[in-house]
Write a protein that holds these residues in place. Structure first.
Motif, PDB file in Angstrom:
ATOM      1  N   LYS A   3       0.859  -1.240  -0.004  1.00 33.14           N
ATOM      2  CA  LYS A   3       0.016  -0.170   0.096  1.00 33.14           C
ATOM      3  C   LYS A   3       0.878   1.321   0.050  1.00 33.14           C
ATOM      4  O   LYS A   3       0.706   2.222  -0.841  1.00 33.14           O
ATOM      5  N   SER A   4       1.979   1.191   0.819  1.00 35.35           N
ATOM      6  CA  SER A   4       2.573   2.367   1.041  1.00 35.35           C
ATOM      7  C   SER A   4       3.684   2.736  -0.180  1.00 35.35           C
ATOM      8  O   SER A   4       3.894   3.654  -0.486  1.00 35.35           O
ATOM      9  N   LEU A   5       3.892   1.635  -0.919  1.00 35.92           N
ATOM     10  CA  LEU A   5       5.011   1.847  -1.999  1.00 35.92           C
ATOM     11  C   LEU A   5       4.207   2.332  -2.933  1.00 35.92           C
ATOM     12  O   LEU A   5       4.572   2.763  -4.365  1.00 35.92           O
ATOM     13  N   GLY A   6       2.842   2.107  -3.150  1.00 37.54           N
ATOM     14  CA  GLY A   6       1.780   2.662  -4.093  1.00 37.54           C
ATOM     15  C   GLY A   6       2.064   1.939  -5.302  1.00 37.54           C
ATOM     16  O   GLY A   6       1.722   2.244  -6.552  1.00 37.54           O
ATOM     17  N   ASN A   7       2.261   0.677  -5.295  1.00 35.37           N
ATOM     18  CA  ASN A   7       2.322  -0.420  -6.714  1.00 35.37           C
ATOM     19  C   ASN A   7       1.562  -1.507  -6.289  1.00 35.37           C
ATOM     20  O   ASN A   7       1.647  -2.570  -6.825  1.00 35.37           O
ATOM     21  N   VAL A   8       0.128  -1.326  -5.658  1.00 42.93           N
ATOM     22  CA  VAL A   8      -0.476  -2.452  -5.475  1.00 42.93           C
ATOM     23  C   VAL A   8      -1.573  -2.702  -6.385  1.00 42.93           C
ATOM     24  O   VAL A   8      -2.096  -1.819  -7.289  1.00 42.93           O
ATOM     25  N   MET A   9      -2.220  -3.796  -6.650  1.00 45.56           N
ATOM     26  CA  MET A   9      -2.947  -4.110  -7.704  1.00 45.56           C
ATOM     27  C   MET A   9      -4.429  -4.392  -6.907  1.00 45.56           C
ATOM     28  O   MET A   9      -4.324  -5.381  -5.970  1.00 45.56           O
ATOM     29  N   ASP A  10      -5.504  -3.954  -7.428  1.00 42.62           N
ATOM     30  CA  ASP A  10      -6.808  -3.934  -6.871  1.00 42.62           C
ATOM     31  C   ASP A  10      -7.357  -5.496  -7.003  1.00 42.62           C
ATOM     32  O   ASP A  10      -7.586  -5.548  -8.494  1.00 42.62           O
ATOM     33  N   PRO A  11      -7.755  -6.034  -5.927  1.00 48.01           N
ATOM     34  CA  PRO A  11      -8.479  -7.416  -6.084  1.00 48.01           C
ATOM     35  C   PRO A  11      -9.858  -7.083  -7.060  1.00 48.01           C
ATOM     36  O   PRO A  11     -10.214  -8.085  -7.837  1.00 48.01           O
ATOM     37  N   GLU A  12     -10.493  -5.898  -6.679  1.00 48.45           N
ATOM     38  CA  GLU A  12     -11.742  -6.110  -7.333  1.00 48.45           C
ATOM     39  C   GLU A  12     -11.541  -5.756  -8.877  1.00 48.45           C
ATOM     40  O   GLU A  12     -12.505  -6.558  -9.669  1.00 48.45           O
ATOM     41  N   PHE A  13     -10.446  -5.425  -9.351  1.00 51.00           N
ATOM     42  CA  PHE A  13     -10.374  -5.194 -10.827  1.00 51.00           C
ATOM     43  C   PHE A  13     -10.091  -6.608 -11.297  1.00 51.00           C
ATOM     44  O   PHE A  13     -10.529  -7.187 -12.310  1.00 51.00           O
ATOM     45  N   LEU A  14      -9.252  -7.392 -10.530  1.00 55.41           N
ATOM     46  CA  LEU A  14      -8.957  -8.786 -10.890  1.00 55.41           C
ATOM     47  C   LEU A  14     -10.254  -9.778 -11.089  1.00 55.41           C
ATOM     48  O   LEU A  14     -10.507 -10.492 -11.814  1.00 55.41           O
ATOM     49  N   TYR A  15     -11.131  -9.415 -10.077  1.00 58.96           N
ATOM     50  CA  TYR A  15     -12.125 -10.039  -9.712  1.00 58.96           C
ATOM     51  C   TYR A  15     -13.304 -10.058 -10.983  1.00 58.96           C
ATOM     52  O   TYR A  15     -13.775 -10.787 -11.657  1.00 58.96           O
ATOM     53  N   LYS A  16     -13.270  -8.574 -11.396  1.00 55.45           N
ATOM     54  CA  LYS A  16     -14.265  -8.255 -12.518  1.00 55.45           C
ATOM     55  C   LYS A  16     -13.763  -8.864 -13.694  1.00 55.45           C
ATOM     56  O   LYS A  16     -14.404  -9.195 -14.471  1.00 55.45           O
ATOM     57  N   GLU A  17     -12.425  -8.518 -14.072  1.00 55.18           N
ATOM     58  CA  GLU A  17     -11.764  -9.106 -15.244  1.00 55.18           C
ATOM     59  C   GLU A  17     -11.605 -10.574 -15.388  1.00 55.18           C
ATOM     60  O   GLU A  17     -11.832 -11.075 -16.738  1.00 55.18           O
ATOM     61  N   TYR A  18     -11.221 -11.457 -14.457  1.00 57.01           N
ATOM     62  CA  TYR A  18     -10.864 -12.895 -14.614  1.00 57.01           C
ATOM     63  C   TYR A  18     -11.851 -13.624 -13.700  1.00 57.01           C
ATOM     64  O   TYR A  18     -11.620 -15.123 -13.846  1.00 57.01           O
ATOM     65  N   GLY A  19     -12.441 -13.197 -12.682  1.00 56.26           N
ATOM     66  CA  GLY A  19     -13.313 -13.962 -11.846  1.00 56.26           C
ATOM     67  C   GLY A  19     -12.351 -14.479 -10.597  1.00 56.26           C
ATOM     68  O   GLY A  19     -11.506 -14.486 -10.735  1.00 56.26           O
ATOM     69  N   PRO A  20     -12.925 -14.888  -9.457  1.00 59.32           N
ATOM     70  CA  PRO A  20     -12.360 -15.330  -8.315  1.00 59.32           C
ATOM     71  C   PRO A  20     -11.733 -16.542  -8.423  1.00 59.32           C
ATOM     72  O   PRO A  20     -10.550 -16.840  -8.088  1.00 59.32           O
ATOM     73  N   ASP A  21     -11.905 -17.636  -9.305  1.00 60.31           N
ATOM     74  CA  ASP A  21     -11.439 -18.895  -9.376  1.00 60.31           C
ATOM     75  C   ASP A  21      -9.975 -18.907  -9.874  1.00 60.31           C
ATOM     76  O   ASP A  21      -8.998 -19.394  -9.472  1.00 60.31           O
ATOM     77  N   ALA A  22      -9.951 -18.118 -11.324  1.00 57.35           N
ATOM     78  CA  ALA A  22      -8.727 -18.150 -11.795  1.00 57.35           C
ATOM     79  C   ALA A  22      -7.715 -17.256 -10.980  1.00 57.35           C
ATOM     80  O   ALA A  22      -6.403 -17.702 -10.762  1.00 57.35           O
ATOM     81  N   VAL A  23      -7.950 -16.308 -10.587  1.00 51.88           N
ATOM     82  CA  VAL A  23      -6.907 -15.629  -9.513  1.00 51.88           C
ATOM     83  C   VAL A  23      -6.483 -16.521  -8.326  1.00 51.88           C
ATOM     84  O   VAL A  23      -5.477 -16.621  -8.056  1.00 51.88           O
ATOM     85  N   ARG A  24      -7.669 -17.069  -7.671  1.00 53.85           N
ATOM     86  CA  ARG A  24      -7.191 -18.053  -6.725  1.00 53.85           C
ATOM     87  C   ARG A  24      -6.338 -19.029  -7.110  1.00 53.85           C
ATOM     88  O   ARG A  24      -5.245 -19.453  -6.369  1.00 53.85           O
ATOM     89  N   TYR A  25      -6.625 -19.630  -8.096  1.00 53.07           N
ATOM     90  CA  TYR A  25      -5.824 -20.662  -9.038  1.00 53.07           C
ATOM     91  C   TYR A  25      -4.222 -19.922  -9.015  1.00 53.07           C
ATOM     92  O   TYR A  25      -3.426 -20.867  -8.643  1.00 53.07           O
ATOM     93  N   PHE A  26      -4.186 -18.866  -9.638  1.00 52.21           N
ATOM     94  CA  PHE A  26      -2.938 -18.410  -9.884  1.00 52.21           C
ATOM     95  C   PHE A  26      -2.151 -18.289  -8.562  1.00 52.21           C
ATOM     96  O   PHE A  26      -1.054 -18.552  -8.210  1.00 52.21           O
ATOM     97  N   LEU A  27      -2.956 -17.430  -7.688  1.00 52.73           N
ATOM     98  CA  LEU A  27      -2.061 -17.312  -6.450  1.00 52.73           C
ATOM     99  C   LEU A  27      -1.620 -18.645  -5.555  1.00 52.73           C
ATOM    100  O   LEU A  27      -0.623 -18.530  -5.021  1.00 52.73           O
ATOM    101  N   THR A  28      -2.428 -19.606  -5.666  1.00 58.55           N
ATOM    102  CA  THR A  28      -2.123 -20.812  -4.945  1.00 58.55           C
ATOM    103  C   THR A  28      -1.185 -21.576  -5.767  1.00 58.55           C
ATOM    104  O   THR A  28      -0.394 -22.137  -4.989  1.00 58.55           O
ATOM    105  N   THR A  29      -1.393 -21.716  -6.788  1.00 59.19           N
ATOM    106  CA  THR A  29      -0.394 -22.661  -7.799  1.00 59.19           C
ATOM    107  C   THR A  29       0.715 -22.027  -8.266  1.00 59.19           C
ATOM    108  O   THR A  29       1.789 -22.925  -8.581  1.00 59.19           O
ATOM    109  N   GLN A  30       0.797 -20.932  -8.648  1.00 55.50           N
ATOM    110  CA  GLN A  30       1.866 -20.074  -9.394  1.00 55.50           C
ATOM    111  C   GLN A  30       2.974 -19.878  -8.269  1.00 55.50           C
ATOM    112  O   GLN A  30       4.059 -19.291  -8.825  1.00 55.50           O
ATOM    113  N   MET A  31       2.597 -19.329  -7.160  1.00 56.22           N
ATOM    114  CA  MET A  31       3.416 -18.600  -6.333  1.00 56.22           C
ATOM    115  C   MET A  31       4.177 -19.812  -5.417  1.00 56.22           C
ATOM    116  O   MET A  31       3.246 -20.470  -4.571  1.00 56.22           O
ATOM    117  N   ALA A  32       5.474 -19.763  -5.303  1.00 54.22           N
ATOM    118  CA  ALA A  32       5.899 -20.800  -4.244  1.00 54.22           C
ATOM    119  C   ALA A  32       5.969 -20.208  -2.860  1.00 54.22           C
ATOM    120  O   ALA A  32       6.440 -19.074  -2.928  1.00 54.22           O
TER     121      ALA A  32
END
Ligand code: ME8
Length: 642
Positions: A308-337
């Motif tokens: 938040k304070s470095l000012g480079n955050v991505m808004d979950p709402e935008f991701l939700y609207k653009e890609y839906g919750p499942d794809a974002v959850r999939y990406f966060l869980t499986t692609q980030m070690a």
């Protein structure tokens, strides 16, 4: 033990949730759902951290009382968690009355026990992290305490000096007990490698911890001394026990049922608080230790932490609207070690949606159901005898389930789900190799067997991915009429390939993304949140080169509802291509030939595939209204602001 208690950190409510906080919360939700699948009764706690200097300062800046200020973000948190299907059991706010009372009682217990004494503190403090620097961290601090202090080791921002009366907790008395505890519980912190940092911090010597503040007014009143409020971390850490009934007469059974937590999930920035102060507090209160702390790395943007304070955050709402919750959850869980810092990019997310979700999972379901439909098959019964190829697939199913359980036991989510991904590919390969479209014409029994094996594999895939993508996997399971009930050990049942399936029409699961939908422009730009008590040195200010420039041409950026592209004459700094997110507020013709103020020494950044070579300064009223800044009278291009 058939219960499972999991927590996330409670987030500071200085802004809406962002992708970093979503990441931790999704990991916790996935783990919680995984335990539910195994028949456990679970409790999943999340919430907000609402006291302290940081919040008070941010509220003051916003012209609100601290409580009004924190109240204003709660619905945004709850809404985001709802959008992303975060199925928490309880949402705690540290301003909740039961929490406030329990923290005061807890402090009174420590006072009565002799673990707290009054003295005075002087040293360097980081407000964004609400943390006191240790002597070692404060080495090289300026002798003039009016200056800004050494950079905070966690967030790298400058610290300031505080000198005030406070109550201390005798942390030093717990140094050896803590070291013994780490030695006897090498898996307390996962991944294990993080334990070493903690041990060396404790071994370097623990000083008593200041647990009250007098110069901050926004906090839980310290028992018996109206001048003091409780230090925010002493207040916040206790949320994990107050939320489940600690020191609440009518909730004793509930507390006994859930404590100790099975796993507490957090980012690596707050390990010290959870691995040192928290266990010491628990020891002082004769409470058991949480079984594990799961510490994950940071989501990064370029080489910086997303924050938040470095000012480079991505808004979950935008991701939700653009890609839906499942794809974002999939990406966060499986692609980030979990063990590492990982970059987040829209391009990678879109690629995974196309390749893993649409091409692999969606396609498998689609091919099987289309072929069945073409041959008028609706009901699929298990065969009397499985073929060799189907038995091999069953074996792969069994091995995968065991591997997933093993990896999830140590909370290695990306490793676990890599096994599932391999199994999806294995099932696709099986389906393809059997050529069921040919069998449909030549050997009905063999054809039906391929459908049956594929349905069983899909049942496993839908169930095992349910913690990650609850909605989409419920749709997938619905397509083969195989909804599970959260009743008993659902995972164990997946080894039995004896089910009958009814095929149903369901909406398309995932669609491929042919060309990139959006760009990194969607990384919302926010200026550094300067907490009013923070001061910066003139040296810091002059690092930013601000000049006057004349906007020579302006055009809207296609495909973006925010961006304008400008050519700006910055005098001896050259003609710069600069993007600004002000399309909503100005027409291009409002800006041409106008003068503005531009930062000219920012690293160039890609926006919509093009380079932005500077930044236009705008005032932001906090409600998203922007107004560009212009000099009071015409100035020569390139004039420096100082
Ligand atoms: O520290 N990548 O609250 P906070 C991954 N109130 N995770 C991130 C992240 C990033 N870029 N940015 C934030 C506090 N997080 C205290 C906690 S608990 C008793 C009190 C996640 O709002 C990560 O879990 O600063 C990190 O530890 C947490 O948000 C910090 O949230």
């Amino acid at each position: 033990m058939n219960t499972f208690y999991i927590t996330t950190p409670i987030y500071y409510v200085t802004a809406k949730p962002h992708l970093g906080t979503l990441y931790t919360t999704v990991l916790a939700d996935v783990l919680n759902r995984w335990e539910k699948l195994q028949g456990k009764e679970t409790f999943f706690l999340t919430g907000t951290d609402e006291h302290g200097q940081k919040i008070a300062a941010a509220a003051q800046k916003a012209g609100k009382t601290p409580k009004e200020f924190t109240d204003s973000f709660i619905s945004a948190y709850k809404e985001t968690w709802k959008q992303f299907e975060i199925d928490y059991s309880h949402f705690i706010r540290t301003t909740d009355e039961y929490h406030v009372k329990a923290v005061q009682q807890w402090l009174q217990q420590l006072i009565d026990k002799g673990d707290v004494y009054k003295s005075s503190y002087n040293g360097w403090y980081c407000t964004p992290c609400e943390t006191f620097l240790s002597d070692k961290e404060a080495q090289g601090a300026p002798t003039d305490t009016n200056q800004s202090g050494p950079a905070c080791p966690s967030c790298n921002r400058s610290t300031h000096y505080i000198e005030e009366e406070c109550y201390f907790f005798k942390l030093s008395a717990y140094q050896n007990k803590l070291l013994d505890f780490y030695k006897n519980n090498p898996e307390f912190i996962l991944p294990k490698e993080r334990m070493n940092e903690v041990i060396s911090f404790v071994e370097s010597g623990l000083k008593d911890l200041c647990i009250s503040r007098t110069t901050v007014k926004w906090g839980i009143p310290f028992p018996g001394d109206a001048k003091h409020v409780t230090y925010v971390w002493a207040d916040a850490l206790n949320n994990y026990i107050t939320a489940i009934g600690y020191l609440q007469e009518d909730k004793k059974d509930q507390f006994a049922k859930w404590w100790p937590a099975n796993v507490q999930v957090m980012g690596k920035d707050i390990v010290r608080f959870h691995a040192v102060y928290w266990p010491a507090f628990l020891m002082a209160s004769d409470l058991s230790m949480p079984k594990h702390l799961l510490v994950h790395g940071w989501i990064k943007v370029g080489d910086q932490k997303m924050s938040k304070s470095l000012g480079n955050v991505m808004d979950p709402e935008f991701l939700y609207k653009e890609y839906g919750p499942d794809a974002v959850r999939y990406f966060l869980t499986t692609q980030m070690a979990v063990t590492q810092d990982s970059p987040f990019s829209i391009e990678d997310l879109e690629q995974r949606i196309t390749s893993d979700l649409a091409n692999e999972i969606g396609n498998l379901l689609n091919r099987m159901t289309m072929l069945a439909q073409l041959n008028n098959v609706k009901t699929i019964v298990p065969p009397a005898k499985w073929s060799h190829a189907a038995l091999e697939l069953q074996q792969a199913n069994k091995t995968m389930l065991a591997d997933v359980a093993m990896y999830l036991q140590e909370y290695s989510l990306h490793m676990a789900y890599a096994e599932v991904k391999r199994f999806v590919a294995r099932t696709n390969a099986y389906f393809h190799a059997q050529e069921p479209w040919k069998l449909a014409k030549s050997d009905n029994e063999a054809f039906m067997q391929v459908l049956a094996a594929t349905c069983h594999a899909l049942r496993t895939i839908g169930t095992i991915y349910w913690p990650v993508m609850p909605s989409k996997m419920e749709t997938l399971l619905d397509a083969i009429d195989s909804q599970f009930e959260l009743n008993g050990d659902v995972i164990k049942g997946l080894e039995n390939w004896d089910k009958t399936f009814e095929l149903k029409q369901v909406p398309v699961l995932f669609t491929k993304i042919e060309s990139t939908k959006v760009s990194e422009e969607k990384i919302i730009e926010k200026k550094e949140e300067v907490v009013s008590s923070d001061t910066i040195d003139i040296k810091d200010f002059i690092k930013v080169q601000l000049v006057v420039g004349t906007i020579e041409s302006v055009e809207p950026v296609e495909g973006s509802d925010k961006l304008l592209k400008m050519l700006v004459n910055c005098g001896d700094k050259g003609i710069r291509q600069i993007f600004a997110g002000i399309k909503k507020f100005y027409q291009p013709e409002d800006l041409v030939n106008k003068q503005g103020v531009f930062v000219v020494n920012l690293k160039p950044r890609k926006m919509m595939g093009m380079e932005s070579q500077g930044m236009m300064l705008c005032a932001d009223d906090g409600n998203g209204n922007l107004s560009y800044i212009t000099p009071h009278k015409p100035m020569v291009n390139g004039s420096i602001l100082k």
